[in-house]
Motif scaffolding. Structure first.
Motif, mmCIF file in Angstrom:
data_model
loop_
_atom_site.group_PDB
_atom_site.id
_atom_site.type_symbol
_atom_site.label_atom_id
_atom_site.label_comp_id
_atom_site.label_asym_id
_atom_site.label_seq_id
_atom_site.Cartn_x
_atom_site.Cartn_y
_atom_site.Cartn_z
ATOM 1 N N ARG A 1 -12.500 1.189 -11.714
ATOM 2 C CA ARG A 1 -12.249 1.438 -10.292
ATOM 3 C C ARG A 1 -10.936 2.185 -10.127
ATOM 4 O O ARG A 1 -9.908 1.765 -10.659
ATOM 5 N N HIS B 1 -8.302 3.524 -7.287
ATOM 6 C CA HIS B 1 -7.902 3.364 -5.886
ATOM 7 C C HIS B 1 -7.441 4.712 -5.335
ATOM 8 O O HIS B 1 -6.396 5.229 -5.734
ATOM 9 N N TRP C 1 -7.344 1.561 1.201
ATOM 10 C CA TRP C 1 -8.609 1.087 1.767
ATOM 11 C C TRP C 1 -9.837 1.477 0.956
ATOM 12 O O TRP C 1 -10.853 0.797 1.015
ATOM 13 N N SER D 1 -11.756 2.953 -2.694
ATOM 14 C CA SER D 1 -11.721 3.143 -4.145
ATOM 15 C C SER D 1 -13.023 3.791 -4.582
ATOM 16 O O SER D 1 -14.058 3.634 -3.931
ATOM 17 N N ASN E 1 -11.951 -1.598 0.412
ATOM 18 C CA ASN E 1 -11.060 -2.746 0.232
ATOM 19 C C ASN E 1 -10.739 -3.313 1.612
ATOM 20 O O ASN E 1 -10.155 -2.620 2.445
ATOM 21 N N SER F 1 -8.200 -10.374 -2.697
ATOM 22 C CA SER F 1 -8.493 -8.982 -2.351
ATOM 23 C C SER F 1 -10.008 -8.823 -2.223
ATOM 24 O O SER F 1 -10.690 -8.516 -3.202
ATOM 25 N N TYR G 1 -13.682 -7.113 -0.988
ATOM 26 C CA TYR G 1 -14.180 -5.746 -0.909
ATOM 27 C C TYR G 1 -15.689 -5.755 -0.705
ATOM 28 O O TYR G 1 -16.360 -6.746 -0.955
#
Length: 160
Positions: A13, A15, A19, A21, A58, A72, A74
């Motif tokens: 992933r 980023h 917000w 990714s 995110n 976190s 998502y």
């Protein structure tokens, strides 16, 4: 209809910003596809490879949740392919061939930092795969249906 099985999933992933990714993922599992054929029930055991890529949103949450625990969450949406590769054992349908089908993946989860271990988190995730049921190149097994596979998972995340 597919059977229940375990497997492995690896993902990378990147980023883009706070917000959004981008993610690419590869997974493998072995299961059997069950078919109701004119001669009775048939079974094709196959290695299933998935290769997908897409976007991860995110979700905004307070950086500290429940005191000291940071979470976190998502949601994700991806597209890609599933490759069904029949094995030589455990099948009762002759002539089955490798087949790739397109897949849409949706899901979500959350990362929970591991205390005392920098740059490591525990990930709890759900991935739903929607795809055309495979027929393994055999027209008499073509159901013409869209099917769904649920993939709940738990794993580790390493940030670098």
């Amino acid at each position: 209809q597919g059977t229940r099985s375990g497997g492995v999933l690896g993902a990378y992933r990147y980023h883009i910003n706070r917000w959004v990714s981008a993610e690419v993922a590869y997974g493998w599992n072995r299961n059997s596809q069950l078919f109701n054929t004119p001669g009775g029930f048939g079974r094709i055991q196959a290695d299933v490879h998935q290769a997908t890529g897409g976007l991860v949103l995110n979700l905004p949450v307070p950086r500290r949740f429940n005191g000291r625990l940071r979470v976190s969450p998502y949601v994700l949406a991806e597209g890609g392919a599933l490759v069904f590769n029949p094995t030589d054992n455990g099948g009762s349908v002759l002539g089955a061939q490798r087949q790739a089908v397109g897949a849409f993946v949706y899901g979500g989860g959350a990362d929970f930092p591991v205390p005392m271990v920098k740059h490591t988190s525990l990930r709890l995730e759900y991935r739903g795969l929607v795809y055309n049921a495979p027929n393994f190149g055999l027209s008499n097994l073509d159901t013409g249906t869209v099917t769904h596979t649920a993939q709940p998972s738990a794993g580790l995340v390493f940030r670098f």
